[in-house]
Design an enzyme around this catalytic site. Structure first.
Site, PDB file in Angstrom:
ATOM      1  N   SER A 174       0.988  13.126 -16.163  1.00  0.00           N
ATOM      2  CA  SER A 174      -0.362  13.294 -16.692  1.00  0.00           C
ATOM      3  C   SER A 174      -0.427  14.620 -17.426  1.00  0.00           C
ATOM      4  O   SER A 174       0.396  15.519 -17.176  1.00  0.00           O
ATOM      5  CB  SER A 174      -1.367  13.297 -15.535  1.00  0.00           C
ATOM      6  OG  SER A 174      -2.644  13.713 -15.955  1.00  0.00           O
ATOM      7  N   THR A 203      -8.904   3.475 -18.660  1.00  0.00           N
ATOM      8  CA  THR A 203      -8.577   2.565 -17.562  1.00  0.00           C
ATOM      9  C   THR A 203      -9.719   2.558 -16.556  1.00  0.00           C
ATOM     10  O   THR A 203     -10.669   3.344 -16.654  1.00  0.00           O
ATOM     11  CB  THR A 203      -7.301   3.007 -16.840  1.00  0.00           C
ATOM     12  OG1 THR A 203      -7.539   4.299 -16.251  1.00  0.00           O
ATOM     13  CG2 THR A 203      -6.119   3.103 -17.801  1.00  0.00           C
ATOM     14  N   ASP A 225       0.866  -1.175   0.000  1.00  0.00           N
ATOM     15  CA  ASP A 225       0.000   0.000   0.000  1.00  0.00           C
ATOM     16  C   ASP A 225       0.906   1.229   0.000  1.00  0.00           C
ATOM     17  O   ASP A 225       1.565   1.528   0.997  1.00  0.00           O
ATOM     18  CB  ASP A 225      -0.894  -0.020   1.248  1.00  0.00           C
ATOM     19  CG  ASP A 225      -1.839   1.178   1.309  1.00  0.00           C
ATOM     20  OD1 ASP A 225      -1.680   2.117   0.506  1.00  0.00           O
ATOM     21  OD2 ASP A 225      -2.718   1.176   2.189  1.00  0.00           O
ATOM     22  N   TYR A 228      -4.695  16.280  -7.264  1.00  0.00           N
ATOM     23  CA  TYR A 228      -4.133  15.451  -8.332  1.00  0.00           C
ATOM     24  C   TYR A 228      -3.230  16.280  -9.250  1.00  0.00           C
ATOM     25  O   TYR A 228      -2.104  15.871  -9.565  1.00  0.00           O
ATOM     26  CB  TYR A 228      -5.268  14.815  -9.138  1.00  0.00           C
ATOM     27  CG  TYR A 228      -4.811  13.830 -10.183  1.00  0.00           C
ATOM     28  CD1 TYR A 228      -4.413  12.548  -9.819  1.00  0.00           C
ATOM     29  CD2 TYR A 228      -4.779  14.171 -11.534  1.00  0.00           C
ATOM     30  CE1 TYR A 228      -3.996  11.627 -10.774  1.00  0.00           C
ATOM     31  CE2 TYR A 228      -4.367  13.267 -12.495  1.00  0.00           C
ATOM     32  CZ  TYR A 228      -3.967  11.990 -12.112  1.00  0.00           C
ATOM     33  OH  TYR A 228      -3.548  11.088 -13.056  1.00  0.00           O
ATOM     34  N   TYR A 245     -11.483  16.274 -24.765  1.00  0.00           N
ATOM     35  CA  TYR A 245     -10.261  16.995 -24.414  1.00  0.00           C
ATOM     36  C   TYR A 245      -9.174  16.878 -25.478  1.00  0.00           C
ATOM     37  O   TYR A 245      -8.628  17.888 -25.934  1.00  0.00           O
ATOM     38  CB  TYR A 245      -9.701  16.504 -23.071  1.00  0.00           C
ATOM     39  CG  TYR A 245     -10.564  16.810 -21.866  1.00  0.00           C
ATOM     40  CD1 TYR A 245     -11.231  18.023 -21.747  1.00  0.00           C
ATOM     41  CD2 TYR A 245     -10.708  15.886 -20.838  1.00  0.00           C
ATOM     42  CE1 TYR A 245     -12.025  18.291 -20.649  1.00  0.00           C
ATOM     43  CE2 TYR A 245     -11.499  16.149 -19.731  1.00  0.00           C
ATOM     44  CZ  TYR A 245     -12.163  17.356 -19.639  1.00  0.00           C
ATOM     45  OH  TYR A 245     -12.944  17.627 -18.554  1.00  0.00           O
TER      46      TYR A 245
END
Length: 252
Positions: free
Chosen positions: A138, A185, A64, A151, A208
């Site tokens: 990203s 995903t 984790d 994010y 986008y």
């Protein structure tokens, strides 16, 4: 591009989605791949499935990445590497007024702190093998998105981390950042499914990129594989943007 038989690659977040596609791409080209996922059951299942196709080339460890002891355990289990692919990431849409500190801290821990700590822990082996760190960023590292402040911050900082590592670690270790746009995903699918109008949300994701579609995981996996290939050997500190034109501009 065939990798040497002893080429060792750790790909975090590789039991599903983009990480799994990347694992399959590296295995296809001869690497020994160390799988990682949060769930022990998922790691065992995927390791078993891929080992049957690539005997002796697959191992796996569960951790984790929001837990620092688990991060350290993964690094110790992985050992010396040729390539570290920091692919694991989490995304949860939260408007700023609704976000709490736990949301912020967990996002930063998994998306940014874990890649930094893994790179630090695995650095001696990466230096010995003149290795490579590939951070998966990203388009959110380059654009701001409503409801994604944590994010976007984590992925933007990952770009800065990549460039700092490239500067500090050259020439023994290189660092690159692959920045995808929207990918089909489970992360994106979950975001779509939780929207008030899932069909409209899916159309919005597809709107986008200039290419008016989302990428398949396999398409982005090829970019990650390219980053580790001899064809990319003279690059460090670079962003490899594979976003269908999402960050190129907007047509009026």
């Amino acid at each position: 591009m065939n990798l040497p038989g002893d080429h060792r690659v750790l790909i975090t977040g590789s039991t599903r989605g983009l990480g799994h596609a990347a694992a399959m791409a590296f295995l296809k080209h001869g690497a020994h791949v160390i799988l990682h996922g949060r769930s022990d059951n998922a790691v065992k299942k995927v390791t078993s499935a891929l080992s049957s196709l690539h005997p002796g080339k697959v191992s796996g460890f569960a951790a984790d990445l929001s837990d620092r002891a688990a991060q350290d355990g993964l690094a110790a289990a992985a050992g010396d590497l040729d390539v570290l692919v920091n692919c694991a990431g989490i995304y949860e849409e939260r408007m700023l007024g609704e976000a709490d500190e736990e949301h912020w801290l967990t996002t930063i821990e998994v998306n940014l702190t874990a890649p930094w700590r893994l790179a630090r822990a695995l650095l001696p082996g990466l230096k010995r093998r003149r290795g490579l760190i590939i951070n998966v960023g990203s388009d959110s590292a380059l654009l701001g998105f409503s409801g994604a402040s944590a994010y976007c911050a984590s992925k933007g900082a990952l770009v800065g981390l990549t460039r700092a590592l490239a500067t500090e670690l050259a020439p023994q270790v290189r660092a690159l950042c692959v920045c995808p746009g929207p990918i089909d995903t489970d992360m994106m699918q979950n975001s779509v499914a939780s929207a008030p109008d899932p069909k409209a949300a899916r159309r919005q994701w597809e709107s986008y990129p200039l290419l008016k579609r989302v990428a398949t995981p396999a398409e982005i996996a090829e970019a990650i594989l390219f980053a580790a290939s001899p064809a990319c050997a003279f690059q460090t500190g670079s962003l490899i943007i594979v976003d269908g034109g999402a960050t190129a501009g907007r047509r009026p």
